[in-house]
Write an enzyme that holds these catalytic residues in place. Structure first.
Site, PDB file in Angstrom:
ATOM      1  N   HIS A  78       0.820  -1.129   0.053  1.00 41.13           N
ATOM      2  CA  HIS A  78       0.010  -0.012  -0.072  1.00 41.13           C
ATOM      3  C   HIS A  78       0.867   1.291   0.063  1.00 41.13           C
ATOM      4  O   HIS A  78       0.299   2.399   0.192  1.00 41.13           O
ATOM      5  CB  HIS A  78      -0.847   0.129   1.204  1.00 41.13           C
ATOM      6  CG  HIS A  78      -1.994  -1.034   1.028  1.00 41.13           C
ATOM      7  ND1 HIS A  78      -1.958  -2.307   1.784  1.00 41.13           N
ATOM      8  CD2 HIS A  78      -2.869  -1.210   0.503  1.00 41.13           C
ATOM      9  CE1 HIS A  78      -2.839  -2.924   1.322  1.00 41.13           C
ATOM     10  NE2 HIS A  78      -3.860  -2.486   0.550  1.00 41.13           N
ATOM     11  N   CYS A 115       4.293  12.782  -7.044  1.00 40.75           N
ATOM     12  CA  CYS A 115       3.948  13.732  -7.837  1.00 40.75           C
ATOM     13  C   CYS A 115       2.629  13.400  -8.446  1.00 40.75           C
ATOM     14  O   CYS A 115       2.640  12.126  -8.924  1.00 40.75           O
ATOM     15  CB  CYS A 115       5.166  14.415  -8.719  1.00 40.75           C
ATOM     16  SG  CYS A 115       4.449  15.563  -9.938  1.00 40.75           S
ATOM     17  N   CYS A 172       4.121  13.758 -12.673  1.00 41.16           N
ATOM     18  CA  CYS A 172       5.189  12.929 -13.158  1.00 41.16           C
ATOM     19  C   CYS A 172       5.494  11.576 -12.545  1.00 41.16           C
ATOM     20  O   CYS A 172       6.510  10.929 -12.901  1.00 41.16           O
ATOM     21  CB  CYS A 172       6.585  13.982 -13.432  1.00 41.16           C
ATOM     22  SG  CYS A 172       7.197  14.137 -11.783  1.00 41.16           S
ATOM     23  N   CYS A 193       9.115  18.700 -10.748  1.00 41.38           N
ATOM     24  CA  CYS A 193       8.409  19.437 -12.008  1.00 41.38           C
ATOM     25  C   CYS A 193       7.468  20.388 -11.407  1.00 41.38           C
ATOM     26  O   CYS A 193       6.967  21.353 -11.936  1.00 41.38           O
ATOM     27  CB  CYS A 193       7.354  18.444 -12.900  1.00 41.38           C
ATOM     28  SG  CYS A 193       5.918  17.870 -11.934  1.00 41.38           S
ATOM     29  N   GLY A 195      -2.405  -7.619  12.695  1.00 44.84           N
ATOM     30  CA  GLY A 195      -3.626  -6.350  13.015  1.00 44.84           C
ATOM     31  C   GLY A 195      -4.596  -5.989  11.714  1.00 44.84           C
ATOM     32  O   GLY A 195      -4.460  -4.951  11.397  1.00 44.84           O
ATOM     33  N   THR A 196      -5.191  -6.838  11.055  1.00 42.35           N
ATOM     34  CA  THR A 196      -6.296  -6.620  10.253  1.00 42.35           C
ATOM     35  C   THR A 196      -7.338  -7.202  10.182  1.00 42.35           C
ATOM     36  O   THR A 196      -7.488  -8.346  10.904  1.00 42.35           O
ATOM     37  CB  THR A 196      -5.349  -6.929   8.687  1.00 42.35           C
ATOM     38  OG1 THR A 196      -6.292  -6.329   7.754  1.00 42.35           O
ATOM     39  CG2 THR A 196      -4.889  -8.213   8.518  1.00 42.35           C
ATOM     40  N   ASN A 246      -3.550 -10.592  16.158  1.00 41.20           N
ATOM     41  CA  ASN A 246      -4.647  -9.685  16.224  1.00 41.20           C
ATOM     42  C   ASN A 246      -5.246  -9.470  17.391  1.00 41.20           C
ATOM     43  O   ASN A 246      -4.913 -10.462  18.438  1.00 41.20           O
ATOM     44  CB  ASN A 246      -5.636 -10.273  15.256  1.00 41.20           C
ATOM     45  CG  ASN A 246      -6.601  -9.108  14.543  1.00 41.20           C
ATOM     46  OD1 ASN A 246      -6.454  -7.898  14.896  1.00 41.20           O
ATOM     47  ND2 ASN A 246      -7.454  -9.581  13.739  1.00 41.20           N
ATOM     48  N   GLU A 260      -8.371  -9.585  18.187  1.00 36.87           N
ATOM     49  CA  GLU A 260      -9.399 -10.690  18.619  1.00 36.87           C
ATOM     50  C   GLU A 260      -9.041 -12.042  17.438  1.00 36.87           C
ATOM     51  O   GLU A 260      -8.310 -11.686  16.525  1.00 36.87           O
ATOM     52  CB  GLU A 260     -10.685  -9.926  17.788  1.00 36.87           C
ATOM     53  CG  GLU A 260     -11.183  -8.607  18.522  1.00 36.87           C
ATOM     54  CD  GLU A 260     -12.531  -8.058  18.021  1.00 36.87           C
ATOM     55  OE1 GLU A 260     -12.741  -8.350  16.835  1.00 36.87           O
ATOM     56  OE2 GLU A 260     -13.047  -7.364  18.507  1.00 36.87           O
ATOM     57  N   CYS A 275      -0.556  -6.394  18.903  1.00 35.70           N
ATOM     58  CA  CYS A 275       0.635  -6.734  17.904  1.00 35.70           C
ATOM     59  C   CYS A 275       1.733  -6.196  18.314  1.00 35.70           C
ATOM     60  O   CYS A 275       2.869  -7.204  18.148  1.00 35.70           O
ATOM     61  CB  CYS A 275       0.126  -6.199  16.506  1.00 35.70           C
ATOM     62  SG  CYS A 275      -1.253  -6.995  15.659  1.00 35.70           S
TER      63      CYS A 275
END
Length: 152
Positions: free
Chosen positions: A2, A10, A13, A61, A96-97, A122, A124, A138
């Site tokens: 991610h 930018c 560019c 730029c 942790g997701t 996690n 939970e 975590c």
């Protein structure tokens, strides 16, 4: 997958550079100072309009920059390469997701299908079929599982 919050890219560019400056420009500090907290900042009635000429600019730029991260609805860069790594992985650490946003949510089951192992860290328990489940923060459970000491 991610991106990195400490990289800026930018909008024209695509030049990307690390930037640990906080805030990225004086106008963003002024905006932060006008909010009591992040909850208030998220409400439309507290919206602050920063003049476009005061926003961060590309060193290459001069166009506007943004965090070099993937936002909802955007395409994940390098996804084919990520898929190859997942196909070759013998271990997947899920840290942790909620594991509900795809394609990342499917990586653990892909590793399992290919004969690998999955360890979930996690707060939970999850209902997924995993070999190792570490319930708790975590920041505590992951270093403990890896045999690392954590100063408290």
């Amino acid at each position: 997958m991610h991106g990195r919050l400490f990289d800026v890219r930018c909008t024209e560019c695509n030049h990307s550079v690390p930037d640990f400056t906080s805030p990225l420009c004086p106008a963003l500090k002024e905006a932060d100072d006008q909010h009591a907290d992040v909850i208030q900042a998220g409400h439309p009635e507290h919206e602050i309009n920063i003049p476009i000429e005061k926003l961060p600019r590309c060193t290459n730029c001069g166009s506007l920059t943004r965090p070099d991260v993937v936002w909802f609805g955007e395409e994940v860069p390098l996804l084919p390469q990520i898929d190859e790594l997942v196909d070759e992985a013998d271990l997947c650490l899920v840290v942790g997701t909620s594991s509900i946003v795809y394609p990342a949510a499917g990586f653990a089951s892909d590793v399992l299908s290919n004969g690998g192992s999955v360890a979930v860290f996690n707060v939970e328990p999850v209902e997924d079929d995993v070999q190792f489940m570490f319930v708790g923060g975590c920041e505590v459970e992951l270093p403990k599982a890896l045999g690392l000491s954590v100063d408290e």
